[in-house]
Design an enzyme around this catalytic site. Structure first.
Site, short mmCIF file in Angstrom:
data_model
loop_
_atom_site.label_atom_id
_atom_site.label_comp_id
_atom_site.label_asym_id
_atom_site.label_seq_id
_atom_site.Cartn_x
_atom_site.Cartn_y
_atom_site.Cartn_z
N SER A 130 0.81 -1.22 0.00
CA SER A 130 0.00 0.00 0.00
C SER A 130 0.85 1.27 0.00
O SER A 130 1.95 1.30 0.57
CB SER A 130 -0.90 -0.02 1.25
OG SER A 130 -1.50 1.22 1.46
N THR A 180 -5.85 2.50 -6.89
CA THR A 180 -7.12 2.33 -6.16
C THR A 180 -8.04 3.51 -6.46
O THR A 180 -7.67 4.66 -6.23
CB THR A 180 -6.85 2.19 -4.65
OG1 THR A 180 -6.06 1.01 -4.46
CG2 THR A 180 -8.15 2.04 -3.86
N LYS A 271 -8.14 -0.71 -9.20
CA LYS A 271 -8.69 -1.45 -8.05
C LYS A 271 -9.92 -0.72 -7.52
O LYS A 271 -9.81 0.44 -7.12
CB LYS A 271 -7.63 -1.57 -6.96
CG LYS A 271 -8.08 -2.30 -5.70
CD LYS A 271 -6.89 -2.54 -4.77
CE LYS A 271 -7.28 -3.29 -3.52
NZ LYS A 271 -8.08 -2.50 -2.57
N HIS A 295 -13.46 -2.65 -1.69
CA HIS A 295 -12.53 -2.30 -0.61
C HIS A 295 -12.89 -3.08 0.67
O HIS A 295 -12.72 -2.61 1.78
CB HIS A 295 -12.61 -0.79 -0.34
CG HIS A 295 -11.30 -0.14 -0.01
ND1 HIS A 295 -10.61 0.66 -0.90
CD2 HIS A 295 -10.55 -0.14 1.12
CE1 HIS A 295 -9.52 1.13 -0.32
NE2 HIS A 295 -9.45 0.65 0.92
N ILE A 329 -13.42 -12.82 0.75
CA ILE A 329 -12.84 -14.18 0.63
C ILE A 329 -12.35 -14.68 2.01
O ILE A 329 -11.50 -14.05 2.63
CB ILE A 329 -11.63 -14.18 -0.35
CG1 ILE A 329 -12.05 -13.73 -1.74
CG2 ILE A 329 -10.91 -15.51 -0.33
CD1 ILE A 329 -12.54 -14.78 -2.65
N ARG A 350 -8.46 -9.18 4.77
CA ARG A 350 -8.55 -9.57 6.19
C ARG A 350 -8.08 -11.00 6.42
O ARG A 350 -7.55 -11.30 7.49
CB ARG A 350 -9.98 -9.38 6.67
CG ARG A 350 -10.41 -7.89 6.66
CD ARG A 350 -11.79 -7.72 7.20
NE ARG A 350 -12.30 -6.36 7.11
CZ ARG A 350 -12.90 -5.85 6.03
NH1 ARG A 350 -13.04 -6.58 4.93
NH2 ARG A 350 -13.35 -4.62 6.05
C1 FMN Z 1 -7.12 -2.85 7.48
C2 FMN Z 1 -7.26 -2.67 5.99
C3 FMN Z 1 -6.55 -1.66 5.36
C4 FMN Z 1 -6.66 -1.50 3.97
N1 FMN Z 1 -5.88 -0.56 3.34
C5 FMN Z 1 -5.93 -0.46 1.98
C6 FMN Z 1 -5.05 0.41 1.29
O1 FMN Z 1 -4.21 1.09 1.89
N2 FMN Z 1 -5.16 0.48 -0.06
C7 FMN Z 1 -6.07 -0.27 -0.76
O2 FMN Z 1 -6.14 -0.17 -1.99
N3 FMN Z 1 -6.88 -1.14 -0.13
C8 FMN Z 1 -6.83 -1.25 1.22
N4 FMN Z 1 -7.64 -2.14 1.86
C9 FMN Z 1 -8.58 -2.98 1.07
C10 FMN Z 1 -7.91 -4.29 0.65
O3 FMN Z 1 -6.86 -4.08 -0.26
C11 FMN Z 1 -8.93 -5.23 0.00
O4 FMN Z 1 -9.55 -4.59 -1.07
C12 FMN Z 1 -10.00 -5.71 1.00
O5 FMN Z 1 -9.42 -5.97 2.26
C13 FMN Z 1 -10.64 -6.98 0.47
O6 FMN Z 1 -11.64 -7.44 1.32
P1 FMN Z 1 -11.41 -8.58 2.42
O7 FMN Z 1 -10.71 -7.91 3.57
O8 FMN Z 1 -12.78 -9.03 2.76
O9 FMN Z 1 -10.54 -9.66 1.78
C14 FMN Z 1 -7.54 -2.34 3.23
C15 FMN Z 1 -8.24 -3.37 3.89
C16 FMN Z 1 -8.11 -3.53 5.26
C17 FMN Z 1 -8.86 -4.65 5.92
#
Ligand code: FMN
Length: 407
Positions: A130, A180, A271, A295, A329, A350
């Site tokens: 990230s 993103t 994304k 997200h 997922i 997650r």
């Molecule tokens: C704690 C956390 C921080 C995240 N930070 C970012 C980020 O900095 N940039 C980004 O594109 N997505 C971020 N995401 C989204 C993830 O890349 C991803 O799209 C998302 O977690 C997918 O869903 P899932 O957690 O159910 O697998 C974040 C997700 C979480 C849980």
């Protein structure tokens, strides 16, 4: 006063015992890792990990959508040598699985991105790092030791900062750029607000101190590790959350893709695409992949679950761009379902963070092993010898079908 300031005053020794590793032996599913993570993390960090936007409707729907489909297996096929290998954005991978970019993973475990990069290296998986990483891009590349890394870019008002970041990622050997696009502004996340969460470093209040005291292993390591920051953005301290919010100023547009293309000669993925029209436009503008993502339910609440829009987007773009998928997922069967409905590979957020919070690198490795084993077993039980055998004939909607899912 901030925890990083307390650190200057208090000198505490480091416990030797590996953090949480023994408990992994009793974790057979991502759900088990989640239970361990929930015990280890204080409420603020847990709210940041698990929370979603506003009423968290989308967060819940992402999981429910997987309960609204069934797998109809084929039998009597030779599945003795399941082949789970694929290539995504020119990167070969042994599993159709990528570790999602996550801001501030150092909040969940003191080794943060370094632990995730080492686990990715062990499994030969690709890791998306990230913009809001808590380690320098170069240090993460050192830990990954040649394992493919992708760089996730957030664009904000000051485009020159983004140009510098992209150049830094290219110099450090990152192979693909994930832009993103679902975060024009940062959403309202009430779990974070309720716990007064400040990024990247939790602010010290009576509440956070008491909470940390109830989670001594986390607190101990947090206090004995270097203070968290966003080194790639030169952002530290308790005002960072405010600056973060200002960063997402809503000025990013399609025209930005043109100059990004000039700055970055590798593959580019968008994304956060949820509409067929945007996916087609991305293909028209020469993007290499779209990531069907909401997200993880953290941004706009009331978007459809990603599984419901995946088949339509896959049909809309055909072979013009690669289609990747995330949000919700937690099982190998979820991965198989997403691939059967048109995804080339999935990203997990997650699911790997629960492992990270539970036991650092070993925990992320455990999460990957669990999902890899489940993917192989699900494929074999469905009669699929390779990813090419996963198609829509495998998936059926339970009644009534969610909008967008095949009848
Ligand atoms: C704690 C956390 C921080 C995240 N930070 C970012 C980020 O900095 N940039 C980004 O594109 N997505 C971020 N995401 C989204 C993830 O890349 C991803 O799209 C998302 O977690 C997918 O869903 P899932 O957690 O159910 O697998 C974040 C997700 C979480 C849980």
């Amino acid at each position: 006063m901030n925890l990083s300031e307390i650190r200057e005053l208090v000198h505490v020794g480091r416990p030797d015992a590996p953090y949480g590793v023994r408990a992994l032996a009793r974790c057979y599913s991502v759900g088990d890792l989640r239970r361990l993570a929930r015990r280890r993390l204080p409420a603020g960090a847990l709210g940041y990990l698990e929370g979603g936007g506003e009423d968290e409707w989308t967060l819940r729907r992402n999981r429910e959508a997987f309960s609204e489909v069934e797998l109809v297996p084929r039998v009597l096929r030779d599945v003795s040598q399941p082949d789970t290998g694929t290539t995504v954005l020119g990167t070969p991978m042994p599993l159709p699985l990528i570790l999602s970019p996550v801001g501030s993973p150092g909040m969940f475990h003191h080794d943060g991105e370094l632990a995730v990069a080492r686990a990715a290296r062990h499994a030969g998986l690709t890791y998306g790092v990230s913009t809001l990483a808590t380690q320098p891009l170069e240090a993460i590349a050192d830990a990954a030791q040649g394992t493919p890394l992708w760089f996730q870019l957030y664009l904000w008002g000051d485009r020159s900062a983004a140009r510098k970041l992209v150049a830094q990622a290219r110099a450090a050997g990152y192979r693909a750029l994930l832009l993103t696009v679902d975060s024009a502004v940062r959403s309202k996340r009430e779990r974070e607000l309720r716990h007064g969460l400040t990024l990247p470093t939790p602010e010290l209040t009576l509440g956070t101190v008491l909470d940390a005291a109830r989670h001594p292993a986390w607190a101990w390591h947090f206090l004995t590790s270097p203070a968290l920051g966003f080194p790639n953005l030169a952002m530290n301290g308790p005002t960072s959350r405010q600056r973060l919010t200002q960063m997402f100023d809503g000025t990013v547009g399609w025209a930005d893709l043109d100059w990004i293309r000039q700055e970055w000669d590798g593959p580019i993925a968008l994304k956060g695409v949820l509409s067929e029209e945007d996916a087609r436009r991305a293909a028209d503008q020469g993007v290499d992949a779209v990531i069907v993502s909401n997200h993880g339910g953290r941004q706009l609440d009331h978007t459809p679950p990603t599984l419901a829009v995946l088949p339509g987007i896959a049909d809309a773009v055909g072979d013009r761009v690669e289609v990747l998928f995330d949000s919700g997922i937690r099982r190998g069967s979820d991965i198989v379902t997403a691939l059967a409905l048109g995804a080339r590979a999935v990203l997990i957020g997650r699911a790997h963070l629960y492992g990270l919070a539970a036991a650092g690198e070993a925990g992320v490795r455990h999460a990957i092993d669990i999902l890899a084993g489940e993917v192989r077993a699900t494929m074999a039980l469905c009669g699929a010898a390779s990813l090419a055998d996963l198609d829509r004939s495998l998936v059926r909607a339970t009644r009534p079908p969610a909008p967008g899912l095949p009848e």
